[in-house]
Scaffold this motif. Structure first.
Motif, PDB file in Angstrom:
ATOM      1  N   ILE A   1      42.991  41.438  35.440  1.00  0.00           N
ATOM      2  CA  ILE A   1      41.787  40.622  35.615  1.00  0.00           C
ATOM      3  C   ILE A   1      40.559  41.512  35.741  1.00  0.00           C
ATOM      4  N   VAL A   2      40.667  42.527  36.582  1.00  0.00           N
ATOM      5  CA  VAL A   2      39.536  43.440  36.774  1.00  0.00           C
ATOM      6  C   VAL A   2      39.237  44.183  35.469  1.00  0.00           C
ATOM      7  N   ALA A   3      40.262  44.686  34.815  1.00  0.00           N
ATOM      8  CA  ALA A   3      40.068  45.461  33.582  1.00  0.00           C
ATOM      9  C   ALA A   3      39.472  44.622  32.462  1.00  0.00           C
ATOM     10  N   SER A   4      39.791  43.339  32.420  1.00  0.00           N
ATOM     11  CA  SER A   4      39.337  42.500  31.313  1.00  0.00           C
ATOM     12  C   SER A   4      37.942  41.921  31.527  1.00  0.00           C
ATOM     13  N   HIS A   5      37.390  42.051  32.718  1.00  0.00           N
ATOM     14  CA  HIS A   5      36.036  41.545  32.968  1.00  0.00           C
ATOM     15  C   HIS A   5      34.993  42.497  32.386  1.00  0.00           C
ATOM     16  N   ALA A   6      33.885  41.915  31.983  1.00  0.00           N
ATOM     17  CA  ALA A   6      32.776  42.705  31.442  1.00  0.00           C
ATOM     18  C   ALA A   6      32.338  43.752  32.454  1.00  0.00           C
ATOM     19  N   GLY A   7      32.157  44.954  31.992  1.00  0.00           N
ATOM     20  CA  GLY A   7      31.724  46.030  32.877  1.00  0.00           C
ATOM     21  C   GLY A   7      32.849  46.613  33.708  1.00  0.00           C
ATOM     22  N   GLY A   8      34.070  46.122  33.528  1.00  0.00           N
ATOM     23  CA  GLY A   8      35.208  46.663  34.262  1.00  0.00           C
ATOM     24  C   GLY A   8      35.198  46.367  35.741  1.00  0.00           C
ATOM     25  N   GLU A   9      34.557  45.248  36.110  1.00  0.00           N
ATOM     26  CA  GLU A   9      34.572  44.865  37.513  1.00  0.00           C
ATOM     27  C   GLU A   9      34.674  43.349  37.613  1.00  0.00           C
ATOM     28  N   ALA A  10      35.264  42.887  38.705  1.00  0.00           N
ATOM     29  CA  ALA A  10      35.425  41.451  38.917  1.00  0.00           C
ATOM     30  C   ALA A  10      35.108  41.115  40.361  1.00  0.00           C
ATOM     31  N   CYS A  11      34.482  39.976  40.535  1.00  0.00           N
ATOM     32  CA  CYS A  11      34.191  39.459  41.867  1.00  0.00           C
ATOM     33  C   CYS A  11      35.497  38.962  42.483  1.00  0.00           C
ATOM     34  N   VAL A  12      35.597  39.076  43.784  1.00  0.00           N
ATOM     35  CA  VAL A  12      36.793  38.594  44.461  1.00  0.00           C
ATOM     36  C   VAL A  12      37.008  37.109  44.180  1.00  0.00           C
ATOM     37  N   CYS A  13      35.939  36.363  43.974  1.00  0.00           N
ATOM     38  CA  CYS A  13      36.079  34.936  43.671  1.00  0.00           C
ATOM     39  C   CYS A  13      36.795  34.727  42.336  1.00  0.00           C
ATOM     40  N   ASP A  14      36.538  35.590  41.348  1.00  0.00           N
ATOM     41  CA  ASP A  14      37.227  35.498  40.058  1.00  0.00           C
ATOM     42  C   ASP A  14      38.712  35.801  40.202  1.00  0.00           C
ATOM     43  N   ILE A  15      39.019  36.735  41.062  1.00  0.00           N
ATOM     44  CA  ILE A  15      40.416  37.117  41.285  1.00  0.00           C
ATOM     45  C   ILE A  15      41.147  36.000  42.029  1.00  0.00           C
ATOM     46  N   THR A  16      40.559  35.508  43.088  1.00  0.00           N
ATOM     47  CA  THR A  16      41.181  34.468  43.902  1.00  0.00           C
ATOM     48  C   THR A  16      41.422  33.199  43.095  1.00  0.00           C
ATOM     49  N   ASP A  17      40.458  32.825  42.257  1.00  0.00           N
ATOM     50  CA  ASP A  17      40.584  31.602  41.458  1.00  0.00           C
ATOM     51  C   ASP A  17      41.723  31.655  40.453  1.00  0.00           C
ATOM     52  N   ALA A  18      42.178  32.841  40.095  1.00  0.00           N
ATOM     53  CA  ALA A  18      43.225  32.993  39.090  1.00  0.00           C
ATOM     54  C   ALA A  18      44.631  32.757  39.645  1.00  0.00           C
ATOM     55  N   PHE A  19      44.749  32.603  40.956  1.00  0.00           N
ATOM     56  CA  PHE A  19      46.064  32.495  41.583  1.00  0.00           C
ATOM     57  C   PHE A  19      46.174  31.245  42.443  1.00  0.00           C
ATOM     58  N   ASP A  20      47.386  30.785  42.600  1.00  0.00           N
ATOM     59  CA  ASP A  20      47.678  29.704  43.533  1.00  0.00           C
ATOM     60  C   ASP A  20      48.234  30.337  44.811  1.00  0.00           C
ATOM     61  N   LEU A  21      47.431  31.233  45.388  1.00  0.00           N
ATOM     62  CA  LEU A  21      47.809  31.955  46.597  1.00  0.00           C
ATOM     63  C   LEU A  21      46.670  31.837  47.604  1.00  0.00           C
ATOM     64  N   THR A  22      46.978  32.056  48.870  1.00  0.00           N
ATOM     65  CA  THR A  22      45.939  31.989  49.889  1.00  0.00           C
ATOM     66  C   THR A  22      45.038  33.226  49.805  1.00  0.00           C
ATOM     67  N   GLN A  23      43.846  33.087  50.332  1.00  0.00           N
ATOM     68  CA  GLN A  23      42.893  34.205  50.335  1.00  0.00           C
ATOM     69  C   GLN A  23      43.442  35.406  51.095  1.00  0.00           C
ATOM     70  N   PRO A  24      44.111  35.218  52.255  1.00  0.00           N
ATOM     71  CA  PRO A  24      44.666  36.396  52.934  1.00  0.00           C
ATOM     72  C   PRO A  24      45.731  37.128  52.100  1.00  0.00           C
ATOM     73  N   THR A  25      46.497  36.392  51.314  1.00  0.00           N
ATOM     74  CA  THR A  25      47.509  37.024  50.459  1.00  0.00           C
ATOM     75  C   THR A  25      46.849  37.849  49.371  1.00  0.00           C
ATOM     76  N   ILE A  26      45.812  37.291  48.743  1.00  0.00           N
ATOM     77  CA  ILE A  26      45.068  38.037  47.722  1.00  0.00           C
ATOM     78  C   ILE A  26      44.430  39.277  48.347  1.00  0.00           C
ATOM     79  N   SER A  27      43.859  39.128  49.536  1.00  0.00           N
ATOM     80  CA  SER A  27      43.245  40.271  50.230  1.00  0.00           C
ATOM     81  C   SER A  27      44.265  41.368  50.491  1.00  0.00           C
TER      82      SER A  27
END
Length: 113
Positions: free
Chosen positions: A44-70
């Motif tokens: 997800i991070v590698a495929s985003h423009a500029g090689g960076e992704a907001c945590v919101c983009d990462i969290t939205d991609a999963f059906d997991l809780t925010q603490p698990t993603i963290s």
């Protein structure tokens, strides 16, 4: 001889033995990559423009809780594959290209070996 032939015949640096500290570090990195969620986070991070992704983009991609993603993000930061920067209330994650290149070099073994 052509220069490419010389390079093809030269043994890569990766054929040198790893010392114990380097092997232990790389084992931690590969263990971190052994989780499918973490592999997806890196993609997800590698495929985003500029090689960076907001945590919101990462969290939205999963059906997991925010603490698990963290937790997964922390593991990837701890082994040096991701870095992060806080901008206001959001955190942006970037790949660490030097460390990914190091893994790539380790795995880049000629098929003739």
């Amino acid at each position: 001889m052509e220069p490419l032939q010389i390079l093809d015949c030269s043994p890569p640096l990766v054929r040198e033995q790893l010392d114990a500290d380097k092997a232990a570090h790389l084992a931690r990195v590969f263990k971190a990559l052994g989780d499918p969620v973490r592999l997806r986070i890196l993609s997800i991070v590698a495929s985003h423009a500029g090689g960076e992704a907001c945590v919101c983009d990462i969290t939205d991609a999963f059906d997991l809780t925010q603490p698990t993603i963290s937790h997964h993000l922390k593991v990837l930061r701890d082994v040096g594959l991701l870095t992060h920067e806080r901008r206001g209330s959001w955190v942006y994650y970037q790949l660490v290209p030097e460390n990914l290149a190091q893994l790539s070099a380790l795995l880049d073994i000629p098929a003739t070996v």
